[in-house]
Design an enzyme around this catalytic site. Structure first.
Site, mmCIF file in Angstrom:
data_model
loop_
_atom_site.group_PDB
_atom_site.id
_atom_site.type_symbol
_atom_site.label_atom_id
_atom_site.label_comp_id
_atom_site.label_asym_id
_atom_site.label_seq_id
_atom_site.Cartn_x
_atom_site.Cartn_y
_atom_site.Cartn_z
ATOM 1 N N CYS A 47 0.837 -1.207 0.000
ATOM 2 C CA CYS A 47 0.000 0.000 0.000
ATOM 3 C C CYS A 47 0.868 1.252 0.000
ATOM 4 O O CYS A 47 0.591 2.220 -0.710
ATOM 5 C CB CYS A 47 -0.899 0.034 1.235
ATOM 6 S SG CYS A 47 -1.985 -1.394 1.378
HETATM 7 C C1 BEZ Z 1 0.756 -4.655 1.925
HETATM 8 O O1 BEZ Z 1 0.131 -3.711 1.435
HETATM 9 O O2 BEZ Z 1 1.953 -4.789 1.777
HETATM 10 C C2 BEZ Z 1 0.047 -5.683 2.760
HETATM 11 C C3 BEZ Z 1 -1.321 -5.650 2.856
HETATM 12 C C4 BEZ Z 1 -1.970 -6.586 3.618
HETATM 13 C C5 BEZ Z 1 -1.241 -7.539 4.294
HETATM 14 C C6 BEZ Z 1 0.131 -7.560 4.192
HETATM 15 C C7 BEZ Z 1 0.777 -6.626 3.422
#
Ligand code: BEZ
Length: 165
Positions: free
Chosen positions: A51
């Protein structure tokens, strides 16, 4: 069980939160989206790597093109509390290109049918990673990543496909 939002549906009503002068303030989907063309990205969590390093930066980078294409509202919604969202917003989008809202109660996410329980990564109840293209309160297009840690099919530049313009 709420069925997953689809193109042609009306956006469900929900309250959303943000910080104003350090205090929690609320708005809602009608106030934010009615009368505007919007692109919404939904992310599973503030400060998670994909994200933070890929999904939101891509949205911010594409913002000028999206605005030029007529999208007046560019919105990121995450299933975190407003304090975390405010801190993350300053980190990932210091120029304030995109509007960030907290869906810490998961009301919006649940009504979209996009809740996801991610116990293995100790995230608890979150949202899928998704993108919505909205014409006011009407959903024109929905994309949802098959895997929460992937960033492969919800690129904001896809909102520029001529079929949504
Ligand atoms: C991420 O955006 O890296 C992420 C999202 C949910 C769980 C683990 C990582």
């Amino acid at each position: 069980m709420v069925s997953r939002i689809s193109a042609g549906d009306d956006l469900p009503y929900a309250q959303l939160a943000f910080l104003k002068d350090g205090a929690v303030a609320t708005t809602d989907t009608v106030e934010v989206f009615a009368g505007f063309r919007s692109v919404v990205i939904g992310v599973p969590g503030a400060f998670t790597p994909v994200c933070t390093e890929q999904h939101v930066p891509d949205f911010v980078r594409n913002a000028p093109k999206l605005r030029q294409a007529g999208f007046q509202k560019l919105v990121c919604i995450a299933p975190n509390d407003p304090f975390v969202i405010d801190s993350w917003r300053k980190h990932v989008d210091p120029a304030g290109t995109v509007a960030f809202y907290a869906d810490g109660n998961l009301d919006f996410t649940r009504r979209l049918g996009l809740e996801r329980l991610q116990r293995d990564l100790f995230l608890g109840l979150r949202s899928e990673r998704y993108m919505l293209v909205l014409d006011g309160l009407r959903v024109r297009h929905v994309r949802v990543e098959p895997t929460i840690t992937l960033y492969s099919c919800v690129r904001s530049s896809d909102a520029l496909d001529t079929e949504y313009l």
